[in-house]
Enzyme design. Structure first.
Site, mmCIF file in Angstrom:
data_model
loop_
_atom_site.group_PDB
_atom_site.id
_atom_site.type_symbol
_atom_site.label_atom_id
_atom_site.label_comp_id
_atom_site.label_asym_id
_atom_site.label_seq_id
_atom_site.Cartn_x
_atom_site.Cartn_y
_atom_site.Cartn_z
ATOM 1 N N LYS A 1 -11.484 0.691 -0.443
ATOM 2 C CA LYS A 1 -11.693 2.160 -0.732
ATOM 3 C C LYS A 1 -11.073 2.759 -1.941
ATOM 4 C CE LYS A 1 -7.441 2.740 2.077
ATOM 5 N NZ LYS A 1 -7.075 1.504 2.917
ATOM 6 N N ASP B 1 -5.645 2.885 -3.537
ATOM 7 C CA ASP B 1 -6.679 3.113 -2.700
ATOM 8 C C ASP B 1 -7.178 4.293 -1.859
ATOM 9 O OD1 ASP B 1 -5.148 2.304 -1.014
ATOM 10 O OD2 ASP B 1 -6.201 0.388 -0.267
ATOM 11 N N ARG B 2 -5.858 5.087 -1.338
ATOM 12 C CA ARG B 2 -5.994 6.282 -0.732
ATOM 13 C C ARG B 2 -5.942 7.583 -1.531
ATOM 14 N NH1 ARG B 2 -2.275 5.558 4.810
ATOM 15 N NH2 ARG B 2 -3.077 3.614 5.217
ATOM 16 N N ASP C 1 -0.851 1.887 -3.891
ATOM 17 C CA ASP C 1 -2.128 0.781 -4.781
ATOM 18 C C ASP C 1 -3.149 1.542 -5.080
ATOM 19 O OD1 ASP C 1 -2.630 1.159 -2.115
ATOM 20 O OD2 ASP C 1 -3.875 -0.993 -1.912
ATOM 21 N N SER D 1 0.683 -1.205 0.129
ATOM 22 C CA SER D 1 0.070 0.061 -0.068
ATOM 23 C C SER D 1 0.892 1.265 0.067
ATOM 24 C CB SER D 1 -0.914 -0.058 1.368
ATOM 25 O OG SER D 1 -1.794 1.145 1.226
ATOM 26 N N HIS D 2 0.855 2.051 1.025
ATOM 27 C CA HIS D 2 1.439 3.266 1.145
ATOM 28 C C HIS D 2 2.838 3.185 1.578
ATOM 29 C CE1 HIS D 2 -0.269 2.322 4.855
ATOM 30 N NE2 HIS D 2 0.636 3.093 5.570
ATOM 31 N N ASP E 1 -2.084 6.875 -3.347
ATOM 32 C CA ASP E 1 -0.997 5.912 -2.799
ATOM 33 C C ASP E 1 -0.527 4.809 -3.514
ATOM 34 O OD1 ASP E 1 -3.087 4.261 -2.441
ATOM 35 O OD2 ASP E 1 -2.355 3.461 -0.318
HETATM 36 C C1 G16 Z 1 -4.861 0.098 5.489
HETATM 37 C C2 G16 Z 1 -6.363 -0.357 5.814
HETATM 38 C C3 G16 Z 1 -7.092 1.011 6.391
HETATM 39 C C4 G16 Z 1 -6.612 1.481 7.576
HETATM 40 C C5 G16 Z 1 -5.188 1.750 7.396
HETATM 41 C C6 G16 Z 1 -4.285 2.103 8.547
HETATM 42 O O1 G16 Z 1 -4.783 1.135 4.579
HETATM 43 O O2 G16 Z 1 -6.925 -0.671 4.535
HETATM 44 O O3 G16 Z 1 -8.617 0.564 6.488
HETATM 45 O O4 G16 Z 1 -7.133 2.690 8.018
HETATM 46 O O5 G16 Z 1 -4.285 0.802 6.848
HETATM 47 O O6 G16 Z 1 -3.934 1.168 9.434
HETATM 48 P P1 G16 Z 1 -2.858 1.495 10.538
HETATM 49 O O7 G16 Z 1 -3.695 2.546 11.079
HETATM 50 O O8 G16 Z 1 -3.204 0.076 11.337
HETATM 51 O O9 G16 Z 1 -1.766 1.519 10.221
HETATM 52 P P2 G16 Z 1 -3.829 0.648 3.157
HETATM 53 O O10 G16 Z 1 -4.129 1.900 2.531
HETATM 54 O O11 G16 Z 1 -2.395 0.555 4.196
HETATM 55 O O12 G16 Z 1 -4.274 -0.641 2.882
#
Ligand code: G16
Length: 565
Positions: free
Chosen positions: A392, A295-296, A293, A124-125, A291
């Site tokens: 998302k 989704d953000r 992937d 992801s990010h 981000d």
């Molecule tokens: C993931 C989840 C999100 C979550 C985020 C932050 O996002 O899909 O639902 O809000 O992590 O999680 P944490 O606070 O545990 O780091 P992504 O975009 O990384 O897949």
């Protein structure tokens, strides 16, 4: 050359437990011999039980595989195909061309092609590259992230695994769109390579009024996006440039790169700094970043006017009726993660709709959507989305915002001011203390838990300057899913004060090393003379009180957060 299955002995790794969203570790960790094979075989072993239950003895299913283009992704697709070809329960794997597929597109395609499950190769990010992070995440047939009971099952199987099955000489060119057919020990197996950009475009055309958006682009409004060299680039170019008329030069960093060109592909004020600086010049009316992937999203107005993700979902909720998909489908309800500010709740109340409060993690929205109770949801972590898919969706959020702007013919700043004038403003900020030593982070949490256990903590008063806050509630958030009644505990330590302000402490579940402490601060204000104040100024007393209560600086030695959003 005949394709044959080889059984290979292996020994378990003890750390294949998914976090908030899949398994994320350093790339080198994933590159260890048998690490990916063990994890994917454990997934197949868990999946096979479900296939047996749902389809029966001879049931076979298809799988969707895609990833955000980060280093090791293509190699990992090759490994997955070799393992899938050896699993008699899987007769087909659908792969995006070159393995590149945004997380929302994977969700879209799982639903469109009706595959039984999906695998997303993304951290992801988190940064990408040989010295950065990799990740593997599993999705279900509804297109959403696997639920905890399933990832726990995979984890348990991964701690006992002693063999995996592989077709060593299996290979398939994933750069050519089309279907490739194979025979493995007399069994048919195929790999279909798809253009997921086309599939995703068709979904968006079905949701938004593309003619309205085309006219909006023609109207002289200046829009720019920055994909931070993540996977959303090709989708943004195809939809925003080719379909809607945005100049190519405004699709910035839109070539997916294995190391994201050195960017930390997290669309916030810190890591999407080049976009923030560009928007500060005042030449653009709208800017968005995504981000790795896709989704953000982060949305900025002219002069880098920042819309917090909490406000973003609230404004969209108040304007959903402007979007054809919701005019057609109706609005069923809203949801937000617990640390996300209460701005969405105020809109829900006004519209007479329900607003669910879930733990952090998009997976918690799936059951609500599948049971027709949820249309729009969002998280403070730059996630916004709807029930069009089960992830998302960054580009969807951009198109939703552009639809609001095209209809209302107002600037982003004026839309936000009008929104606050109607509902009041929830000032929100998040402080991230990244890569803390795990022991120190645990001490902060333990200290808070001990405080919460003191009989007189509720009712205690804290002051900073002339501000006084009295504790009304202090707990560790837990959630009972209204659909399957599963209970999820320990989802964040929250202190709610008598005026409704909240401070929340949580350990991130998406990091790959050490511990990240997140401190969330949310405070409501309905004095209109204060709406345009800087959130950091307004929230300062609460932040100081949160630091004082938690002794975060003393335990971690950190005087400043690494990221403030
Ligand atoms: C993931 C989840 C999100 C979550 C985020 C932050 O996002 O899909 O639902 O809000 O992590 O999680 P944490 O606070 O545990 O780091 P992504 O975009 O990384 O897949």
């Amino acid at each position: 050359m005949p394709l044959t299955v080889t059984k290979r002995q292996t020994t378990p790794f003890k750390d294949q437990k998914a976090g908030t969203s899949g398994l994320r570790k350093s790339t080198r960790h994933f590159q260890q011999e048998s690490y990916v094979e063990n994890f994917i075989q454990s997934f197949f072993n868990a999946l096979n039980e479900d296939i047996q239950k749902e389809i029966g003895d001879n049931g076979q299913v298809s799988l969707m595989v895609g990833g955000d283009g980060r280093y090791f992704g293509v190699e990992c697709v090759g490994k997955i195909l070799q393992l899938a070809a050896a699993n008699p329960r899987i007769n087909k794997v659908i792969v995006a061309q070159n393995g590149l597929m945004s997380t929302p597109a994977v969700s879209c395609c799982i639903r469109k092609y009706k595959t039984f499950a999906g695998i997303i190769l993304t951290a992801s990010h988190n940064p990408g590259g040989e010295n950065a992070d990799f990740g593997i995440k599993f999705n279900c047939s509804n297109g959403g992230p696997a639920l905890q009971h399933f990832t726990d099952k995979i984890y348990n199987l991964s701690t006992q695994i002693n063999e995996y099955f592989v077709v060593d000489n299996f290979s398939c060119d994933i750069s050519q769109i089309g279907e490739h057919n194979f025979e493995v020990e007399g069994r048919k197996f195929s790999v279909q390579i798809i253009d997921s950009v086309q599939d995703y475009l068709e979904l968006m055309q079905n949701i938004f009024d593309f003619n309205l958006l085309k006219d909006f682009f023609k109207s002289g409004v200046k829009i720019t996006v920055d994909a931070l060299n993540g996977v959303v680039g090709p989708y943004a170019k195809r939809i925003l440039c080719d379909e809607l008329g945005m100049p190519e030069s405004e699709a910035r960093n839109c070539t997916p790169l294995p190391d994201f060109g050195g960017f930390h592909p997290d669309p916030n004020l810190t890591y999407a700094k080049t976009l923030v600086d560009l928007m500060k010049k005042g030449e653009h009316d709208f800017g968005a970043a995504f981000d790795g992937d896709g989704d953000r999203n982060m949305i900025l107005g002219k002069d880098a006017f920042f819309i917090t993700p909490c406000d973003s979902v609230a404004v969209l909720a108040a304007n959903l009726n402007l979007i054809p998909y919701f005019q057609r489908e109706g609005i069923k309800g809203f949801a937000r993660s617990m640390p996300t500010s209460g701005a969405l709740d105020l809109v829900a109340k006004d519209l007479g709709m329900k607003c669910f409060e879930t733990p952090t993690g998009w997976k918690f929205f799936g059951n609500l959507m599948d049971s027709n109770q949820l249309s729009l949801c969002g998280e403070e972590s730059f996630g916004t989305g709807s029930d069009h898919i089960r992830e998302k969706d960054g580009l969807w959020a951009v198109l939703a915002w552009l639809s609001v702007l095209a209809n209302k013919k107002m600037t982003i700043r004026d839309i936000l001011l009008a929104h606050w004038n109607k509902y009041g403003r929830n000032f929100f900020s998040r402080y991230d203390y990244e890569e803390c030593d795990s022991d120190s982070a645990n001490k902060v949490m333990k200290h808070l838990q001990d405080l919460f256990a003191q009989a007189d903590f509720v009712g205690r008063e804290f002051t900073f300057g002339d501000k006084k806050f009295t504790v009304k509630l202090a707990d560790d958030f837990q959630y009972t899913d209204p659909v399957d009644h599963s209970v999820t505990t320990k989802q964040g330590l929250r202190i709610v004060f008598t005026d409704g302000s909240r401070v929340i402490f949580r350990l991130s579940g998406t990091g790959s090393s050490g511990a990240t402490i997140r401190l969330y601060i949310d405070s409501y204000e309905n004095d209109s003379s204060k709406y345009e104040l800087d959130a950091q100024v307004v929230l300062k007393p609460l932040i100081q009180i949160a630091l004082q209560i938690s002794q975060l600086q003393e335990f971690t030695g950190r005087n400043e957060p690494t990221v403030i959003t």
